[in-house]
Design a protein around this motif. Structure first.
Motif, short mmCIF file in Angstrom:
data_model
loop_
_atom_site.label_atom_id
_atom_site.label_comp_id
_atom_site.label_asym_id
_atom_site.label_seq_id
_atom_site.Cartn_x
_atom_site.Cartn_y
_atom_site.Cartn_z
N HIS A 183 0.83 -1.21 0.00
CA HIS A 183 0.00 0.00 0.00
C HIS A 183 0.86 1.26 0.00
CE1 HIS A 183 -3.35 -2.64 0.89
NE2 HIS A 183 -2.68 -3.13 1.91
N LEU A 238 3.08 4.57 -0.76
CA LEU A 238 2.84 5.72 -1.65
C LEU A 238 4.10 6.03 -2.44
CD1 LEU A 238 1.03 8.03 0.94
CD2 LEU A 238 -0.05 6.72 -0.90
N VAL A 239 3.91 6.58 -3.63
CA VAL A 239 5.04 7.04 -4.43
C VAL A 239 5.34 8.48 -4.01
CG1 VAL A 239 5.88 7.49 -6.77
CG2 VAL A 239 4.33 5.57 -6.34
N ARG A 247 5.11 11.55 -6.50
CA ARG A 247 3.88 11.77 -7.27
C ARG A 247 3.02 12.88 -6.64
NH1 ARG A 247 0.94 6.43 -8.45
NH2 ARG A 247 2.57 6.30 -10.00
N TYR A 270 -0.42 13.61 -5.95
CA TYR A 270 -1.71 12.91 -5.95
C TYR A 270 -2.91 13.86 -6.07
CZ TYR A 270 0.64 8.59 -4.52
OH TYR A 270 1.44 7.47 -4.48
N ASN A 296 -11.31 3.32 -3.47
CA ASN A 296 -10.27 2.31 -3.20
C ASN A 296 -10.83 0.89 -3.36
OD1 ASN A 296 -11.55 1.57 -0.77
ND2 ASN A 296 -10.37 3.05 0.42
N PHE A 345 -5.06 6.06 -6.41
CA PHE A 345 -3.78 6.14 -5.71
C PHE A 345 -2.81 5.06 -6.19
CE2 PHE A 345 -6.39 8.61 -2.85
CZ PHE A 345 -5.54 9.65 -2.52
N TYR A 346 -3.33 4.05 -6.84
CA TYR A 346 -2.48 2.97 -7.35
C TYR A 346 -2.81 2.71 -8.82
CZ TYR A 346 -2.12 2.52 -2.32
OH TYR A 346 -1.92 2.80 -0.99
N ASP A 357 -12.02 12.10 -5.84
CA ASP A 357 -11.22 11.05 -6.47
C ASP A 357 -11.54 10.88 -7.95
OD1 ASP A 357 -9.79 10.46 -4.19
OD2 ASP A 357 -11.25 9.00 -3.47
N PRO A 374 -2.64 4.07 3.67
CA PRO A 374 -1.95 5.38 3.66
C PRO A 374 -2.62 6.39 2.72
CG PRO A 374 -0.65 3.74 2.49
CD PRO A 374 -1.77 3.01 3.15
N ASN A 428 3.36 13.69 0.88
CA ASN A 428 3.53 12.25 0.71
C ASN A 428 4.44 11.66 1.79
OD1 ASN A 428 2.00 12.55 -1.57
ND2 ASN A 428 3.71 12.41 -3.00
N ALA A 452 3.30 8.78 4.20
CA ALA A 452 3.96 7.49 4.02
C ALA A 452 4.74 7.06 5.25
CB ALA A 452 4.89 7.55 2.80
#
Lengths: 210, 165
Positions: A38, A40-41, A44, A46, A112, A130-131, A160, B39, B59, B63
């Motif tokens: 799960h 996060l990048v 990025r 978002y 999600n 988010f993914y 979203d 998250p 982030n 995170a």
């Protein structure tokens, strides 16, 4: 009882200990985020919307798509980012249109994975924004073959769907084919429409909880 | 490690510090895990606070903070670097409580409700909460963390002081 100098010494060691905990904690936290499914990048954005309004005025459909009455959906003003919003009546008409079965009209669920599994508009594609890497390989080709794509999330303050639409546009989906259903799941269930639980086309239809 | 067998002669203060440590540990591990498993939801919530706009910083907070909370909780539970971890807990709790308070005031301004009638998901890992209860809970946690930070030793601790034991 400790004297003054031992207290100062104590405070120094507490400060050192605090710094060590912070450094170790940050390092481990970054590693945990990296290996978590799960995670996060970090690089990025978002919450970036489309940079400029899309030239899709009321009533205008993608000129490259086949002529269709449903393609004219979107009489509401363009939302932030320039995508057209559609209301419940238009969404219901699109959902009942036989071309939805032929995948010419698509529904994209931008919530999600957990929310999607609990219940989505029947036939909607999952697209947890988010993914996106998990969904783009399947969703983009489907969108490119569709006349119209309706993106939704919970409704209300939920944004979203806007962010998901932005990702689709960046992936090459013509913005003119995209519509935002601002009412989302909340309005859909409040209108007494059924939801599909589990996977797409699971056939497990059930009433939602408004 | 402090010998549990020697606890027969322990004072109420030792037992209080142990209880405070474990309560803080349980709180941090629970709320941290709740956020670490989702998250993206936590990211959305802290975005709503509108305190940080730079994507990278936003982030990083979403995170790392949940895992950081879990890490601190585990240290407190095991009794490792207790005082430093308690200070870190205070450093997390105080600004976060201020941010929650500020957000509640904003929501009160919009809704016109009484302050204690405000309920929202503060990103605490426990879903929607009543603001006055949340502020009271946080004040209690800050008090406990302060008490632990000033403790010179504690029961059932692997290594109360990381250095100079």
């Amino acid at each position: 009882m400790a004297n003054g100098s031992s207290w100062i010494d104590d405070l120094r060691w507490i400060a050192v200990e605090t710094a060590v905990v912070i450094m170790a904690g940050l390092g481990l936290s970054l590693f945990a985020n990296q290996i978590s499914p799960h995670g996060l990048v970090l690089q990025r954005d978002y919450f970036a919307l489309l940079p400029a309004p899309i030239a899709a005025g009321p009533g205008r459909a993608d000129s490259s798509g086949p002529e269709s009455g449903v393609g004219d959906l979107g009489s509401a003003p363009a939302s932030e980012g320039g995508l057209m919003e559609v209301g419940f009546d238009d969404v219901l008409a699109a959902h009942q249109d036989p071309r939805r079965e032929a995948e010419l009209i698509l529904f994209i669920d931008a919530r999600n994975e957990r929310a999607y599994q609990e219940g989505h508009l029947p036939g909607a594609w999952p697209f947890d924004r988010f993914y996106p890497e998990r969904h783009l390989p399947e969703v983009v080709p489907a969108c490119l073959g569709a006349e119209m794509i309706i993106v939704y999330c919970n409704g209300g303050d939920c944004e979203d769907s806007k962010f998901a639409a932005r990702l689709l546009v960046e992936a090459g989906v013509p913005a003119e084919r995209l519509r935002l259903y601002a009412g989302g799941i909340v309005e859909w269930t409040a209108q007494g429409q059924l939801l599909e639980a589990g996977a797409r086309h699971s056939g497990d239809l059930r009433p939602g909880t408004p | 490690m402090s010998d549990p067998a020697s606890t027969t002669g322990t004072s109420w203060r030792d037992r209080f510090i142990l209880a405070a440590r474990w309560l803080l540990a349980a709180t941090f591990i629970y709320s941290g895990m709740a956020k670490a498993l989702q998250p993206a939801d936590f990211l959305k919530l802290i975005h709503e606070y509108d305190l940080v706009r730079a994507p990278l910083v936003l982030n990083l907070i979403a995170a790392t903070l949940p895992w950081f909370e879990v890490f601190c909780g585990l240290l407190l539970a095991a009794g490792v670097a207790v005082r430093g971890t308690a200070v870190v807990a205070i450093l997390m709790l105080v600004p976060f409580t201020g941010a929650v308070w500020q957000r509640a005031l904003e929501l009160q301004g919009v809704s016109g409700l009484a302050f204690c009638a405000i309920r929202f998901d503060c990103g605490c890992g426990t879903g929607e909460v009543a603001i006055c209860r949340k502020l009271a809970e946080n004040a209690g946690l800050i008090f406990l963390a302060t008490a632990v930070a000033f403790s010179r030793d504690s029961l059932w601790a692997v290594r109360h002081r990381l250095f100079r034991n």
